[in-house]
Write an enzyme that holds these catalytic residues in place. Sequence first.
Site, PDB file in Angstrom:
ATOM      1  N   GLU A 123       1.892  -1.115  -6.266  1.00 10.73           N
ATOM      2  CA  GLU A 123       1.520  -0.218  -5.177  1.00 10.73           C
ATOM      3  C   GLU A 123       0.013   0.034  -5.252  1.00 10.73           C
ATOM      4  O   GLU A 123      -0.518   0.321  -6.330  1.00 10.73           O
ATOM      5  CB  GLU A 123       2.250   1.127  -5.291  1.00 10.73           C
ATOM      6  CG  GLU A 123       3.718   1.097  -4.860  1.00 10.73           C
ATOM      7  CD  GLU A 123       3.917   1.186  -3.344  1.00 10.73           C
ATOM      8  OE1 GLU A 123       2.907   1.294  -2.599  1.00 10.73           O
ATOM      9  OE2 GLU A 123       5.083   1.150  -2.916  1.00 10.73           O
ATOM     10  N   TYR A 143       0.856  -1.184   0.000  1.00 11.86           N
ATOM     11  CA  TYR A 143       0.000   0.000   0.000  1.00 11.86           C
ATOM     12  C   TYR A 143       0.886   1.226   0.000  1.00 11.86           C
ATOM     13  O   TYR A 143       2.049   1.186   0.413  1.00 11.86           O
ATOM     14  CB  TYR A 143      -1.014   0.010   1.143  1.00 11.86           C
ATOM     15  CG  TYR A 143      -0.552   0.112   2.580  1.00 11.86           C
ATOM     16  CD1 TYR A 143       0.409   1.034   2.993  1.00 11.86           C
ATOM     17  CD2 TYR A 143      -1.130  -0.694   3.556  1.00 11.86           C
ATOM     18  CE1 TYR A 143       0.797   1.136   4.318  1.00 11.86           C
ATOM     19  CE2 TYR A 143      -0.738  -0.604   4.891  1.00 11.86           C
ATOM     20  CZ  TYR A 143       0.223   0.312   5.265  1.00 11.86           C
ATOM     21  OH  TYR A 143       0.606   0.414   6.577  1.00 11.86           O
ATOM     22  N   THR A 144       0.308   2.351  -0.492  1.00 14.80           N
ATOM     23  CA  THR A 144       1.106   3.574  -0.591  1.00 14.80           C
ATOM     24  C   THR A 144       1.283   4.247   0.767  1.00 14.80           C
ATOM     25  O   THR A 144       2.287   4.925   0.998  1.00 14.80           O
ATOM     26  CB  THR A 144       0.443   4.576  -1.549  1.00 14.80           C
ATOM     27  OG1 THR A 144      -0.907   4.796  -1.103  1.00 14.80           O
ATOM     28  CG2 THR A 144       0.437   4.045  -2.971  1.00 14.80           C
TER      29      THR A 144
HETATM   30 ZN   LIG Z   1       5.636  -1.556   0.563  1.00 16.41          ZN
END
Ligand SMILES: [Zn+2]
Length: 250
Positions: free
Chosen positions: A98, A34-35
């Site tokens: 991502e 995840y970002t």
């Molecule tokens: Zn990561």
Amino acid sequence: MTLTPDTPLARRVAPSPNHGPRQGTRPDMLILHYTGMESGAAALARLRDPLGEVSAHYLVFEDGGIVQLVPEAARAWHAGAGAWKGVTDVNSRSIGIEIVHPGHAGGLPPYPEAQIAAVTALARDIVSRWAIPADRVLAHSDIAPGRKEDPGETFPWGRLAADGVGHHVPEVPLRDGRFFAEGDSGQPIEALQAMLALYGYEQPLTGTFDRHMRDVVTAFQRHFRQARVDGIADASTITTLRDLIASRPS
Ligand SMILES: [Zn+2]
């Protein structure tokens, strides 16, 4: 710089300079992230910032939009320090996705439906084109326990597996019983360490449940036993791990 999408699922390209040549072999792992940022726009800017020295091959927005940043043939800088089954240059061996999400700092909300559908479709496309084994579709937290916690314990790995992406078994329900925790030592601890290492985690066989082992158990729970993420090896955790090893694709 021109960038030709590797998949028709990427409707946009936004080239990032944050990549280099792969060292050695072709990718045989897929790492999900995840970002951990407030917005997709901010994440996209960061992943393209040469000073940030970080990127992934793809960015998936909340609405399911997919942007390609780095050619799959290149080594994107997404995984950093970490290891899985003895592989330490994970960037050279993997493709990184991502996912726009505020992360633990943002309260770990559920992932939107459209986003999960897009991640699933993209992952399925990548693993089939590169013949990536199901048990090498991993969380960033799996390869960097203690350092990374993404994509987090609200990421629906079971749903992806039901749609043919990744290796997963039903979580064994929580129940009372014997458990192991930081500070314990002895043969049962070494046996559990051997199981974690057999599955792929970077877990030395020391016979002592130390801080690192707690981090590894926590990483395992984030991915495979999401009902409680506490770093304590309870019966549900150990049995889920055993089922996972037993059902591993050959
Ligand atoms: Zn990561």
